[in-house]
Scaffold this motif. Structure first.
Motif, PDB file in Angstrom:
ATOM      1  N   LYS A  42     -67.245  30.227 104.634  1.00  0.00           N
ATOM      2  CA  LYS A  42     -66.670  31.055 103.846  1.00  0.00           C
ATOM      3  C   LYS A  42     -64.866  31.360 104.481  1.00  0.00           C
ATOM      4  CE  LYS A  42     -67.391  35.297 102.031  1.00  0.00           C
ATOM      5  NZ  LYS A  42     -69.017  37.131 102.033  1.00  0.00           N
ATOM      6  N   SER A  43     -65.914  32.180 105.710  1.00  0.00           N
ATOM      7  CA  SER A  43     -64.301  32.738 106.464  1.00  0.00           C
ATOM      8  C   SER A  43     -63.268  31.479 106.438  1.00  0.00           C
ATOM      9  CB  SER A  43     -64.141  32.899 108.161  1.00  0.00           C
ATOM     10  OG  SER A  43     -65.308  31.379 108.575  1.00  0.00           O
ATOM     11  N   ASN A  44     -63.215  29.927 106.241  1.00  0.00           N
ATOM     12  CA  ASN A  44     -61.872  29.730 106.103  1.00  0.00           C
ATOM     13  C   ASN A  44     -61.322  29.461 105.192  1.00  0.00           C
ATOM     14  OD1 ASN A  44     -62.174  29.008 108.546  1.00  0.00           O
ATOM     15  ND2 ASN A  44     -63.053  27.016 108.621  1.00  0.00           N
ATOM     16  N   LEU A  45     -61.980  29.810 103.854  1.00  0.00           N
ATOM     17  CA  LEU A  45     -61.751  29.875 102.391  1.00  0.00           C
ATOM     18  C   LEU A  45     -60.466  30.931 102.043  1.00  0.00           C
ATOM     19  CD1 LEU A  45     -61.740  27.726  99.587  1.00  0.00           C
ATOM     20  CD2 LEU A  45     -63.796  29.099  99.872  1.00  0.00           C
ATOM     21  N   ILE A  46     -61.927  31.918 102.153  1.00  0.00           N
ATOM     22  CA  ILE A  46     -61.516  33.474 101.787  1.00  0.00           C
ATOM     23  C   ILE A  46     -59.403  33.732 101.958  1.00  0.00           C
ATOM     24  CG2 ILE A  46     -61.762  35.715 101.899  1.00  0.00           C
ATOM     25  CD1 ILE A  46     -64.201  35.043 102.078  1.00  0.00           C
ATOM     26  N   PRO A  47     -58.875  32.970 103.206  1.00  0.00           N
ATOM     27  CA  PRO A  47     -57.466  33.835 103.468  1.00  0.00           C
ATOM     28  C   PRO A  47     -56.882  32.425 102.644  1.00  0.00           C
ATOM     29  CG  PRO A  47     -58.497  33.216 105.799  1.00  0.00           C
ATOM     30  CD  PRO A  47     -59.828  33.026 104.375  1.00  0.00           C
ATOM     31  N   ILE A  48     -57.354  31.305 101.786  1.00  0.00           N
ATOM     32  CA  ILE A  48     -56.789  30.472 101.482  1.00  0.00           C
ATOM     33  C   ILE A  48     -57.129  31.094  99.811  1.00  0.00           C
ATOM     34  CG2 ILE A  48     -56.418  28.147  99.786  1.00  0.00           C
ATOM     35  CD1 ILE A  48     -58.405  27.055 102.212  1.00  0.00           C
ATOM     36  N   GLU A  49     -57.612  32.111  99.339  1.00  0.00           N
ATOM     37  CA  GLU A  49     -57.846  32.725  98.178  1.00  0.00           C
ATOM     38  C   GLU A  49     -57.163  33.425  98.521  1.00  0.00           C
ATOM     39  OE1 GLU A  49     -61.893  33.250  96.646  1.00  0.00           O
ATOM     40  OE2 GLU A  49     -62.520  30.848  95.760  1.00  0.00           O
ATOM     41  N   LYS A  50     -57.041  34.379  99.207  1.00  0.00           N
ATOM     42  CA  LYS A  50     -55.706  35.403  99.636  1.00  0.00           C
ATOM     43  C   LYS A  50     -54.716  35.289  99.723  1.00  0.00           C
ATOM     44  CE  LYS A  50     -59.723  38.484  99.553  1.00  0.00           C
ATOM     45  NZ  LYS A  50     -59.318  39.395  98.286  1.00  0.00           N
ATOM     46  N   GLY A  51     -54.027  33.782  99.990  1.00  0.00           N
ATOM     47  CA  GLY A  51     -52.718  34.052  99.921  1.00  0.00           C
ATOM     48  C   GLY A  51     -52.381  33.908 101.700  1.00  0.00           C
ATOM     49  N   ARG A  52     -52.614  34.140 102.500  1.00  0.00           N
ATOM     50  CA  ARG A  52     -52.710  33.859 103.879  1.00  0.00           C
ATOM     51  C   ARG A  52     -52.351  32.946 104.644  1.00  0.00           C
ATOM     52  NH1 ARG A  52     -57.431  38.302 103.980  1.00  0.00           N
ATOM     53  NH2 ARG A  52     -56.714  39.796 102.987  1.00  0.00           N
ATOM     54  N   ILE A  53     -52.886  31.813 104.526  1.00  0.00           N
ATOM     55  CA  ILE A  53     -52.883  30.358 105.130  1.00  0.00           C
ATOM     56  C   ILE A  53     -52.424  29.491 103.764  1.00  0.00           C
ATOM     57  CG2 ILE A  53     -53.971  31.277 106.594  1.00  0.00           C
ATOM     58  CD1 ILE A  53     -55.906  29.021 105.004  1.00  0.00           C
ATOM     59  N   ASN A  54     -51.206  28.866 104.938  1.00  0.00           N
ATOM     60  CA  ASN A  54     -51.131  27.337 104.076  1.00  0.00           C
ATOM     61  C   ASN A  54     -51.481  25.895 104.643  1.00  0.00           C
ATOM     62  OD1 ASN A  54     -49.635  26.054 103.202  1.00  0.00           O
ATOM     63  ND2 ASN A  54     -47.710  25.754 104.295  1.00  0.00           N
ATOM     64  N   THR A  55     -52.371  26.179 104.022  1.00  0.00           N
ATOM     65  CA  THR A  55     -53.226  25.187 103.425  1.00  0.00           C
ATOM     66  C   THR A  55     -52.979  23.409 103.302  1.00  0.00           C
ATOM     67  OG1 THR A  55     -55.980  24.704 103.107  1.00  0.00           O
ATOM     68  CG2 THR A  55     -54.309  24.869 101.436  1.00  0.00           C
ATOM     69  N   THR A  56     -53.987  22.710 104.074  1.00  0.00           N
ATOM     70  CA  THR A  56     -53.470  21.338 103.709  1.00  0.00           C
ATOM     71  C   THR A  56     -53.506  21.410 102.825  1.00  0.00           C
ATOM     72  OG1 THR A  56     -55.847  20.442 104.376  1.00  0.00           O
ATOM     73  CG2 THR A  56     -53.963  20.899 106.006  1.00  0.00           C
ATOM     74  N   ALA A  57     -53.153  19.252 102.794  1.00  0.00           N
ATOM     75  CA  ALA A  57     -53.434  19.153 101.197  1.00  0.00           C
ATOM     76  C   ALA A  57     -54.571  17.587 101.031  1.00  0.00           C
ATOM     77  CB  ALA A  57     -52.425  17.974 100.224  1.00  0.00           C
ATOM     78  N   LEU A  58     -55.781  18.206 101.851  1.00  0.00           N
ATOM     79  CA  LEU A  58     -56.614  17.193 101.902  1.00  0.00           C
ATOM     80  C   LEU A  58     -58.170  18.364 101.331  1.00  0.00           C
ATOM     81  CD1 LEU A  58     -56.319  15.079 104.335  1.00  0.00           C
ATOM     82  CD2 LEU A  58     -56.681  14.628 102.334  1.00  0.00           C
ATOM     83  N   THR A  59     -57.310  19.358 102.259  1.00  0.00           N
ATOM     84  CA  THR A  59     -58.471  20.702 101.889  1.00  0.00           C
ATOM     85  C   THR A  59     -58.295  21.028 100.693  1.00  0.00           C
ATOM     86  OG1 THR A  59     -58.296  21.431 104.347  1.00  0.00           O
ATOM     87  CG2 THR A  59     -58.940  23.280 102.468  1.00  0.00           C
ATOM     88  N   LEU A  60     -56.659  21.502  99.756  1.00  0.00           N
ATOM     89  CA  LEU A  60     -56.812  21.458  98.134  1.00  0.00           C
ATOM     90  C   LEU A  60     -57.065  20.482  97.467  1.00  0.00           C
ATOM     91  CD1 LEU A  60     -53.320  22.292  97.907  1.00  0.00           C
ATOM     92  CD2 LEU A  60     -55.221  23.307  97.931  1.00  0.00           C
ATOM     93  N   LEU A  61     -57.215  19.548  97.674  1.00  0.00           N
ATOM     94  CA  LEU A  61     -58.211  17.853  97.575  1.00  0.00           C
ATOM     95  C   LEU A  61     -59.922  17.985  97.235  1.00  0.00           C
ATOM     96  CD1 LEU A  61     -58.285  15.273  95.568  1.00  0.00           C
ATOM     97  CD2 LEU A  61     -57.997  13.892  97.883  1.00  0.00           C
ATOM     98  N   LYS A  62     -60.391  18.409  98.263  1.00  0.00           N
ATOM     99  CA  LYS A  62     -61.604  18.613  98.336  1.00  0.00           C
ATOM    100  C   LYS A  62     -62.060  19.991  97.939  1.00  0.00           C
ATOM    101  CE  LYS A  62     -62.395  18.130 103.516  1.00  0.00           C
ATOM    102  NZ  LYS A  62     -63.002  18.263 104.220  1.00  0.00           N
ATOM    103  N   ILE A  63     -60.986  20.990  97.796  1.00  0.00           N
ATOM    104  CA  ILE A  63     -61.625  21.870  96.908  1.00  0.00           C
ATOM    105  C   ILE A  63     -61.998  22.499  95.090  1.00  0.00           C
ATOM    106  CG2 ILE A  63     -60.591  24.395  96.067  1.00  0.00           C
ATOM    107  CD1 ILE A  63     -59.368  24.791  98.697  1.00  0.00           C
ATOM    108  N   ALA A  64     -60.698  21.465  95.023  1.00  0.00           N
ATOM    109  CA  ALA A  64     -60.070  20.654  93.220  1.00  0.00           C
ATOM    110  C   ALA A  64     -61.203  19.894  93.084  1.00  0.00           C
ATOM    111  CB  ALA A  64     -58.956  19.744  93.220  1.00  0.00           C
ATOM    112  N   ASN A  65     -61.558  19.031  93.729  1.00  0.00           N
ATOM    113  CA  ASN A  65     -63.497  17.742  93.421  1.00  0.00           C
ATOM    114  C   ASN A  65     -63.861  19.111  93.246  1.00  0.00           C
ATOM    115  OD1 ASN A  65     -61.334  15.715  93.522  1.00  0.00           O
ATOM    116  ND2 ASN A  65     -62.477  15.416  95.234  1.00  0.00           N
ATOM    117  N   ALA A  66     -64.836  20.148  94.504  1.00  0.00           N
ATOM    118  CA  ALA A  66     -65.881  20.736  94.271  1.00  0.00           C
ATOM    119  C   ALA A  66     -65.337  21.144  93.253  1.00  0.00           C
ATOM    120  CB  ALA A  66     -66.124  21.623  95.625  1.00  0.00           C
ATOM    121  N   LEU A  67     -64.239  22.153  92.535  1.00  0.00           N
ATOM    122  CA  LEU A  67     -64.644  22.675  91.307  1.00  0.00           C
ATOM    123  C   LEU A  67     -64.037  21.452  89.659  1.00  0.00           C
ATOM    124  CD1 LEU A  67     -61.839  25.574  92.421  1.00  0.00           C
ATOM    125  CD2 LEU A  67     -64.660  25.772  91.832  1.00  0.00           C
TER     126      LEU A  67
END
Length: 78
Positions: A42-67
C-alpha cells in the motif's frame, strides 16, 4: 491548426493518480486491497495515486489489470 495546451509534469502525475483512485473506488477497493492484487505494498501505491512519483509502465499495467480497465483509461484527463 488548433494549438494543444501543454501540461506540466506535476499536473500530469496528479491527474494520472486521480484516475487510478477513481477506478479503484469504483471497484470498491481500498489501497491495501489493490496493492495486494498488484503484488505491491500500500505504501508504494499511495504515492502513485497522489501523483508524487513517476511510476513504470509495467506497474500501470498491473494496476489496470487488477482494476479490469485499459491502461489508456488512466490517461483520459477530460
Amino acid at each position: 491548426m488548433k494549438q494543444q495546451k501543454l501540461m506540466r509534469e506535476e499536473d500530469f502525475l496528479i491527474a494520472l493518480g486521480k484516475n487510478i483512485t477513481k477506478y479503484r473506488k469504483k471497484k470498491g477497493l481500498t489501497s491495501k486491497e489493490l496493492g495486494f492484487m498488484c503484488d505491491m505494498e500500500k505504501s508504494n501505491l499511495i504515492p502513485i495515486e497522489k501523483g508524487r512519483i513517476n511510476t513504470t509502465a509495467l506497474t500501470l499495467l498491473k494496476i489496470a489489470n487488477a482494476l479490469e480497465v485499459g491502461v489508456k483509461d488512466f490517461f483520459d484527463f477530460t
